[in-house]
Structures are given as structure tokens and as C-alpha cells.
Scaffold this motif. Sequence first.
Motif, PDB file in Angstrom:
ATOM      1  N   ILE A  79     -14.239   5.018 -65.830  1.00  0.00           N
ATOM      2  CA  ILE A  79     -13.254   5.123 -66.911  1.00  0.00           C
ATOM      3  C   ILE A  79     -13.120   3.801 -67.684  1.00  0.00           C
ATOM      4  O   ILE A  79     -12.126   3.571 -68.372  1.00  0.00           O
ATOM      5  CB  ILE A  79     -11.872   5.555 -66.360  1.00  0.00           C
ATOM      6  N   ASN A  80     -14.137   2.957 -67.512  1.00  0.00           N
ATOM      7  CA  ASN A  80     -14.192   1.674 -68.241  1.00  0.00           C
ATOM      8  C   ASN A  80     -12.972   0.790 -67.975  1.00  0.00           C
ATOM      9  O   ASN A  80     -12.376   0.224 -68.895  1.00  0.00           O
ATOM     10  CB  ASN A  80     -14.334   1.926 -69.753  1.00  0.00           C
ATOM     11  N   LYS A  81     -12.608   0.698 -66.717  1.00  0.00           N
ATOM     12  CA  LYS A  81     -11.505  -0.162 -66.315  1.00  0.00           C
ATOM     13  C   LYS A  81     -11.983  -1.150 -65.257  1.00  0.00           C
ATOM     14  O   LYS A  81     -13.021  -0.945 -64.614  1.00  0.00           O
ATOM     15  CB  LYS A  81     -10.351   0.669 -65.737  1.00  0.00           C
ATOM     16  N   LYS A  82     -11.205  -2.208 -65.088  1.00  0.00           N
ATOM     17  CA  LYS A  82     -11.507  -3.212 -64.080  1.00  0.00           C
ATOM     18  C   LYS A  82     -10.549  -3.042 -62.913  1.00  0.00           C
ATOM     19  O   LYS A  82      -9.348  -2.878 -63.100  1.00  0.00           O
ATOM     20  CB  LYS A  82     -11.362  -4.616 -64.678  1.00  0.00           C
ATOM     21  N   TYR A 118     -11.180  10.599 -37.695  1.00  0.00           N
ATOM     22  CA  TYR A 118     -11.273   9.453 -38.596  1.00  0.00           C
ATOM     23  C   TYR A 118      -9.917   8.773 -38.801  1.00  0.00           C
ATOM     24  O   TYR A 118      -8.874   9.427 -38.823  1.00  0.00           O
ATOM     25  CB  TYR A 118     -11.802   9.892 -39.971  1.00  0.00           C
ATOM     26  N   LEU A 119      -9.973   7.462 -38.938  1.00  0.00           N
ATOM     27  CA  LEU A 119      -8.816   6.690 -39.359  1.00  0.00           C
ATOM     28  C   LEU A 119      -8.774   6.815 -40.877  1.00  0.00           C
ATOM     29  O   LEU A 119      -9.786   6.625 -41.550  1.00  0.00           O
ATOM     30  CB  LEU A 119      -8.975   5.231 -38.933  1.00  0.00           C
ATOM     31  N   SER A 120      -7.626   7.165 -41.424  1.00  0.00           N
ATOM     32  CA  SER A 120      -7.529   7.438 -42.860  1.00  0.00           C
ATOM     33  C   SER A 120      -6.434   6.604 -43.518  1.00  0.00           C
ATOM     34  O   SER A 120      -5.292   6.582 -43.056  1.00  0.00           O
ATOM     35  CB  SER A 120      -7.232   8.927 -43.073  1.00  0.00           C
ATOM     36  N   LEU A 121      -6.792   5.911 -44.599  1.00  0.00           N
ATOM     37  CA  LEU A 121      -5.849   5.110 -45.371  1.00  0.00           C
ATOM     38  C   LEU A 121      -5.748   5.632 -46.794  1.00  0.00           C
ATOM     39  O   LEU A 121      -6.746   6.027 -47.387  1.00  0.00           O
ATOM     40  CB  LEU A 121      -6.297   3.638 -45.420  1.00  0.00           C
ATOM     41  N   LEU A 122      -4.531   5.659 -47.319  1.00  0.00           N
ATOM     42  CA  LEU A 122      -4.316   5.982 -48.731  1.00  0.00           C
ATOM     43  C   LEU A 122      -3.991   4.655 -49.424  1.00  0.00           C
ATOM     44  O   LEU A 122      -2.978   4.024 -49.138  1.00  0.00           O
ATOM     45  CB  LEU A 122      -3.162   6.962 -48.894  1.00  0.00           C
ATOM     46  N   VAL A 123      -4.892   4.230 -50.321  1.00  0.00           N
ATOM     47  CA  VAL A 123      -4.760   2.915 -50.951  1.00  0.00           C
ATOM     48  C   VAL A 123      -4.609   3.065 -52.463  1.00  0.00           C
ATOM     49  O   VAL A 123      -5.362   3.825 -53.100  1.00  0.00           O
ATOM     50  CB  VAL A 123      -5.976   2.026 -50.638  1.00  0.00           C
ATOM     51  N   SER A 124      -3.664   2.336 -53.012  1.00  0.00           N
ATOM     52  CA  SER A 124      -3.442   2.341 -54.454  1.00  0.00           C
ATOM     53  C   SER A 124      -3.843   0.985 -55.025  1.00  0.00           C
ATOM     54  O   SER A 124      -3.369  -0.063 -54.571  1.00  0.00           O
ATOM     55  CB  SER A 124      -1.961   2.617 -54.754  1.00  0.00           C
ATOM     56  N   PHE A 125      -4.763   1.014 -56.009  1.00  0.00           N
ATOM     57  CA  PHE A 125      -5.247  -0.209 -56.664  1.00  0.00           C
ATOM     58  C   PHE A 125      -4.762  -0.246 -58.120  1.00  0.00           C
ATOM     59  O   PHE A 125      -4.756   0.782 -58.802  1.00  0.00           O
ATOM     60  CB  PHE A 125      -6.785  -0.246 -56.689  1.00  0.00           C
ATOM     61  N   ALA A 126      -4.419  -1.439 -58.562  1.00  0.00           N
ATOM     62  CA  ALA A 126      -4.116  -1.613 -59.986  1.00  0.00           C
ATOM     63  C   ALA A 126      -5.405  -1.616 -60.762  1.00  0.00           C
ATOM     64  O   ALA A 126      -6.458  -1.987 -60.246  1.00  0.00           O
ATOM     65  CB  ALA A 126      -3.374  -2.945 -60.181  1.00  0.00           C
ATOM     66  N   ILE A 127      -5.352  -1.147 -62.002  1.00  0.00           N
ATOM     67  CA  ILE A 127      -6.531  -1.189 -62.881  1.00  0.00           C
ATOM     68  C   ILE A 127      -6.145  -1.879 -64.182  1.00  0.00           C
ATOM     69  O   ILE A 127      -5.008  -1.797 -64.651  1.00  0.00           O
ATOM     70  CB  ILE A 127      -7.122   0.212 -63.160  1.00  0.00           C
ATOM     71  N   GLU A 128      -7.103  -2.575 -64.751  1.00  0.00           N
ATOM     72  CA  GLU A 128      -6.838  -3.351 -65.967  1.00  0.00           C
ATOM     73  C   GLU A 128      -7.760  -2.898 -67.081  1.00  0.00           C
ATOM     74  O   GLU A 128      -8.908  -2.509 -66.845  1.00  0.00           O
ATOM     75  CB  GLU A 128      -7.067  -4.841 -65.679  1.00  0.00           C
TER      76      GLU A 128
END
Length: 203
Positions: free
Chosen positions: A160-163, A193-203
Motif C-alpha cells: 500500500i506504499n507505506k513505510k 502455535y504461540l500466537s501474537l496480535l501485533v499492531s504497527f504504525a505506518i507512515e
Amino acid sequence: MKKIILAAIILVSALGSYAQEQQNHAIQVYGVAKINREVEAYLMDLSIAVDYGESESKKSFEELKKGFFAKAKEAGLNESQFKEDKLGYQGLQLFREGTLYTFETRSRDELLKAARLANGSVISITATRVKFKPVVKDEKQFEAAFLNSKEKAAIIAKAINKKLGSVLTVTDLTSQESRVEESYFFKPAEDQYLSLLVSFAIE
């Protein structure tokens, strides 16, 4: 009082708008890492029940039980490996004299020997289970799950052309551990499985 209520409404509205703004500038993904599960023991339930339609069952229940353990001993199995479960037998609702034993072993060879004691009439296998050792989640597994989530997020961000930016939230969504599982004919256990829900910022 009206001014206080109005101020509260404005504050809640502003916080909601801020949260929405944050969501619009974030990517949320799952990251997983395989958990190694070690077998602690194999469990097999064997019922001994009088069946008056079979010639062998003309013997008394005590004779059947004595014969069962004699065959178990011949097979190299120890009587202490069999734990009686009278309540479990009642749950089978066979409505005839008998009992239920749970055989426990760490050896698949012994498991096979116990299975061969069943004859499909007087002695039957009613259930099979696997008991696992407690799972230990270590740092490496969490790191692997996080890196898995980061790889996914990076692919999405690029699409989506984001960093990809910093981590906003991390939630452990690993399902609750099951120590004992039903296992039909002891087929290989499903991977966990060990499962993580991770939220990342995008720029």
C-alpha cells in the motif's frame, strides 16, 4: 451541570476520533511460532464386561479379570500400570457386571501390547488419549512469533506504499494449553502455535 456533561461528550468524541485516526495509520497482523509438545504418557481405557452370549463369558467376572491380568503379565506389562475406574465404567452404560481400567505408559511398544489384550467382546478399548508435558513458552518463541508478524506487516505496508513504523500494541492470543487430548488410534497430535496480535504504525 449541563456544561460538565457537554464537556464530557466533547472529550469522549475527541478520544474516539483520535482512536480512529490511530487505526487509520496502523497495520494489525498475527504472528505465530510453533510450540514443541512432548508426550508425557499414552492412556488407553480398557473395559472388562461379562457377555453371556460368548462362551468365554461363562466364566465369572473375577475369573475374567484374573485372566486379563495373567495375559497382561505374559505380555510384560505391570499390573500397577492399570488404574481401575468404576465410575467411568458406569458411564459406559453396558448394564452388566464389569469394570474399566486405564492403562498408562510412555512406551508405544507397551501400548501395542495392551491393545492386543482386547478381544472385541469381553475386553474392549473404549478410549485413547495422550498426556503432554507442560508447555514452556520461552523468549525465542515469542521472538519468532514477533518477527513473523513483522514480516507480514512489512509486506502489507509495501503493497500500500507505506513505510512500517514502530510497534503500537502486542497481545498474546495463544490458546489455552490442553494437557490431555483424545487421540483416535494415537494419530499424530495437531501442531500448536504461540500466537501474537501485533499492531504497527505506518507512515
